[in-house]
Scaffold this active site. Structure first.
Site, PDB file in Angstrom:
ATOM      1  N   GLY A  31       0.704  -1.076   0.224  1.00  0.00           N
ATOM      2  CA  GLY A  31       0.034   0.093   0.187  1.00  0.00           C
ATOM      3  C   GLY A  31       0.678   1.193   0.173  1.00  0.00           C
ATOM      4  O   GLY A  31       1.980   1.444  -0.186  1.00  0.00           O
ATOM      5  N   ALA A  32       0.362   2.249   0.346  1.00  0.00           N
ATOM      6  CA  ALA A  32       0.930   3.746   0.214  1.00  0.00           C
ATOM      7  C   ALA A  32       1.450   3.706  -1.164  1.00  0.00           C
ATOM      8  O   ALA A  32       2.644   3.964  -1.539  1.00  0.00           O
ATOM      9  CB  ALA A  32       1.991   3.950   1.249  1.00  0.00           C
ATOM     10  N   HIS A  34       2.093   4.522  -5.146  1.00  0.00           N
ATOM     11  CA  HIS A  34       2.742   5.483  -5.623  1.00  0.00           C
ATOM     12  C   HIS A  34       2.928   5.142  -7.269  1.00  0.00           C
ATOM     13  O   HIS A  34       2.448   3.939  -7.667  1.00  0.00           O
ATOM     14  CB  HIS A  34       4.244   5.861  -5.023  1.00  0.00           C
ATOM     15  CG  HIS A  34       5.148   4.610  -4.992  1.00  0.00           C
ATOM     16  ND1 HIS A  34       5.714   4.136  -6.099  1.00  0.00           N
ATOM     17  CD2 HIS A  34       5.589   4.125  -3.565  1.00  0.00           C
ATOM     18  CE1 HIS A  34       6.404   2.883  -5.523  1.00  0.00           C
ATOM     19  NE2 HIS A  34       6.260   3.135  -4.138  1.00  0.00           N
ATOM     20  N   HIS A  37       4.112   1.727  -8.115  1.00  0.00           N
ATOM     21  CA  HIS A  37       3.227   0.537  -8.333  1.00  0.00           C
ATOM     22  C   HIS A  37       2.254   0.533  -9.109  1.00  0.00           C
ATOM     23  O   HIS A  37       1.819  -0.388  -9.889  1.00  0.00           O
ATOM     24  CB  HIS A  37       2.152   0.889  -6.634  1.00  0.00           C
ATOM     25  CG  HIS A  37       3.066   0.411  -5.538  1.00  0.00           C
ATOM     26  ND1 HIS A  37       3.221   1.841  -4.399  1.00  0.00           N
ATOM     27  CD2 HIS A  37       3.646  -0.208  -4.996  1.00  0.00           C
ATOM     28  CE1 HIS A  37       3.919   1.089  -3.584  1.00  0.00           C
ATOM     29  NE2 HIS A  37       4.095  -0.052  -3.555  1.00  0.00           N
ATOM     30  N   GLN A  61       7.797  -9.324   7.862  1.00  0.00           N
ATOM     31  CA  GLN A  61       9.141  -8.848   7.316  1.00  0.00           C
ATOM     32  C   GLN A  61       9.819  -7.854   7.738  1.00  0.00           C
ATOM     33  O   GLN A  61      10.722  -7.313   7.242  1.00  0.00           O
ATOM     34  CB  GLN A  61       8.819  -8.839   5.725  1.00  0.00           C
ATOM     35  CG  GLN A  61       8.024  -7.311   5.411  1.00  0.00           C
ATOM     36  CD  GLN A  61       7.635  -7.710   4.025  1.00  0.00           C
ATOM     37  OE1 GLN A  61       6.965  -8.363   3.426  1.00  0.00           O
ATOM     38  NE2 GLN A  61       8.329  -6.524   2.997  1.00  0.00           N
ATOM     39  N   ASP A 150      13.756  -3.213  -5.693  1.00  0.00           N
ATOM     40  CA  ASP A 150      13.896  -4.429  -4.638  1.00  0.00           C
ATOM     41  C   ASP A 150      14.507  -5.535  -5.187  1.00  0.00           C
ATOM     42  O   ASP A 150      14.003  -6.582  -5.366  1.00  0.00           O
ATOM     43  CB  ASP A 150      12.541  -4.778  -3.894  1.00  0.00           C
ATOM     44  CG  ASP A 150      12.105  -3.395  -3.148  1.00  0.00           C
ATOM     45  OD1 ASP A 150      12.373  -3.098  -2.183  1.00  0.00           O
ATOM     46  OD2 ASP A 150      11.118  -3.090  -3.724  1.00  0.00           O
ATOM     47  N   GLN A 153      14.900  -8.752  -3.319  1.00  0.00           N
ATOM     48  CA  GLN A 153      13.707  -9.522  -3.176  1.00  0.00           C
ATOM     49  C   GLN A 153      13.187 -10.216  -4.551  1.00  0.00           C
ATOM     50  O   GLN A 153      12.645 -11.398  -4.259  1.00  0.00           O
ATOM     51  CB  GLN A 153      12.542  -8.241  -2.776  1.00  0.00           C
ATOM     52  CG  GLN A 153      11.253  -8.771  -2.993  1.00  0.00           C
ATOM     53  CD  GLN A 153      10.463  -7.848  -2.312  1.00  0.00           C
ATOM     54  OE1 GLN A 153      10.266  -7.432  -1.182  1.00  0.00           O
ATOM     55  NE2 GLN A 153       9.591  -7.225  -3.053  1.00  0.00           N
ATOM     56  N   SER A 186       7.279   4.029  -0.932  1.00  0.00           N
ATOM     57  CA  SER A 186       6.379   4.344   0.092  1.00  0.00           C
ATOM     58  C   SER A 186       7.157   5.087   1.147  1.00  0.00           C
ATOM     59  O   SER A 186       6.627   6.034   1.885  1.00  0.00           O
ATOM     60  CB  SER A 186       5.801   3.175   0.680  1.00  0.00           C
ATOM     61  OG  SER A 186       5.028   2.509  -0.363  1.00  0.00           O
ATOM     62  N   ARG A 187       8.145   4.804   1.470  1.00  0.00           N
ATOM     63  CA  ARG A 187       9.119   5.325   2.461  1.00  0.00           C
ATOM     64  C   ARG A 187       9.293   6.796   1.984  1.00  0.00           C
ATOM     65  O   ARG A 187       9.805   7.523   3.359  1.00  0.00           O
ATOM     66  CB  ARG A 187      10.241   4.757   3.223  1.00  0.00           C
ATOM     67  CG  ARG A 187       9.761   3.244   3.778  1.00  0.00           C
ATOM     68  CD  ARG A 187      11.121   2.648   4.198  1.00  0.00           C
ATOM     69  NE  ARG A 187      10.864   1.613   5.179  1.00  0.00           N
ATOM     70  CZ  ARG A 187      10.566   0.258   4.842  1.00  0.00           C
ATOM     71  NH1 ARG A 187      10.834  -0.014   3.509  1.00  0.00           N
ATOM     72  NH2 ARG A 187      10.323  -0.647   5.753  1.00  0.00           N
TER      73      ARG A 187
END
Ligand code: AMP
Length: 280
Positions: A31-32, A34, A37, A61, A150, A153, A186-187
């Protein structure tokens, strides 16, 4: 767009769609939302009949309780953003729905989980593997979309799919950036103006370093990036490693046959930002 919060309801809907031979694409998020995404969602909806997006801030996580507590959440804004996309289904479960009981599973990825991000965020990739395996099990998509921002990931998720014999095609998507080069995250919402102003320097020095690889060794490029970013008053490099894109092991020369990527984590105050750059 249909919204589901329960696994059983989502399953009924997806079973129906699969009976109609619909191709299902999946974009898992926390979410959040941007534009990074959104770019994944756009790619997904281009190549699939059905686009499933999930929003779930996965507690397992997070290796830092404050990070989890402060992680940006804004479902109303996310819903209005999703309505502008071709998302068919939003899955938005509560914690108890995803973890009806404690997940004790331990995943191993041939040490990939212990290096780079894993060295500084112990248990992080185990949590990622727990949630992504559950989501894959629930959604059973044909294709799933992940961002190269990421990068580690993405590498681990490809390995997860192989280990679990899943028939899911993992699609890697380009990193979406702000106009000043900062990788969308998001951060970024958590950065004060002062930190937001200096954060684009991370990518600036990564990009500059890519122009220098002809005349500089790996060690010199590492030094260049780390020293320049650290010379910015508000930034502190946690790690910067130049690695093989497949094994994520450090490389010691610019061998043209080895695909090479530089991966970095930087603190802008308390906010931890990651980015990477392909060197060849
Ligand atoms: P998150 O919500 O941060 O867990 O991210 C959900 C998905 O979006 C992951 O596959 C991320 O790699 C991807 N993503 C996050 N930021 C970006 C970006 N700036 N560009 C492209 N993909 C991104």
């Amino acid at each position: 767009m249909k919204i589901f919060t329960k696994v059983t309801d989502l399953n009924l809907e997806l079973d129906l769609l699969r009976q109609q031979n619909k191709i299902i694409g999946f974009v898992p998020t926390m979410g959040a939302l941007h534009d990074g995404h959104i770019s994944l969602i756009k790619t997904c909806s281009e190549f699939n009949d059905i686009t499933v997006v999930s929003i779930f801030v996965n507690p397992t996580q997070f290796n830092n309780a404050n990070d989890l507590k402060n992680y940006p959440r804004n479902i109303d804004k996310d819903l209005s953003i999703l309505k502008t996309t071709n998302t068919t289904i939003l899955f938005f479960p509560e914690n108890d729905e995803m973890y009806p009981e404690k997940d004790e599973r331990v995943f191993k990825f041939d040490n990939l989980e212990n290096i780079l991000e894993g060295a500084f965020r112990p248990g992080h990739f185990n949590g990622v593997a727990q949630i992504v395996s559950k989501l894959f099990n629930i959604v059973k998509p044909n294709n799933a979309y992940f961002g190269q921002k990421d990068f580690q990931q993405l590498t681990i998720i490809k390995k997860l799919v192989t280990q679990l014999n899943l028939s899911i095609n993992i699609v890697a998507c380009e990193t979406f950036r702000e106009s000043d080069g900062l990788a969308m995250s998001s951060r970024n919402l958590l950065l004060s103006n002062e930190y937001r102003a200096v954060a684009p320097k991370i990518y600036k020095y990564l990009k500059d370093s890519a122009l220098k690889i002809k005349n500089n060794s790996i060690e010199e490029i590492k030094k260049y990036v780390i020293e320049n970013i650290n010379s910015e008053r508000l930034l502190k490099v946690e790690y910067f490693e130049i690695v093989n894109t497949e094994t994520l092991n450090a490389v010691d020369n610019w061998d043209n046959n080895t695909p090479i990527i530089g991966c970095i984590a930087v603190f802008a105050g308390n906010i931890r930002l990651i980015d990477n750059i392909r060197y060849n």
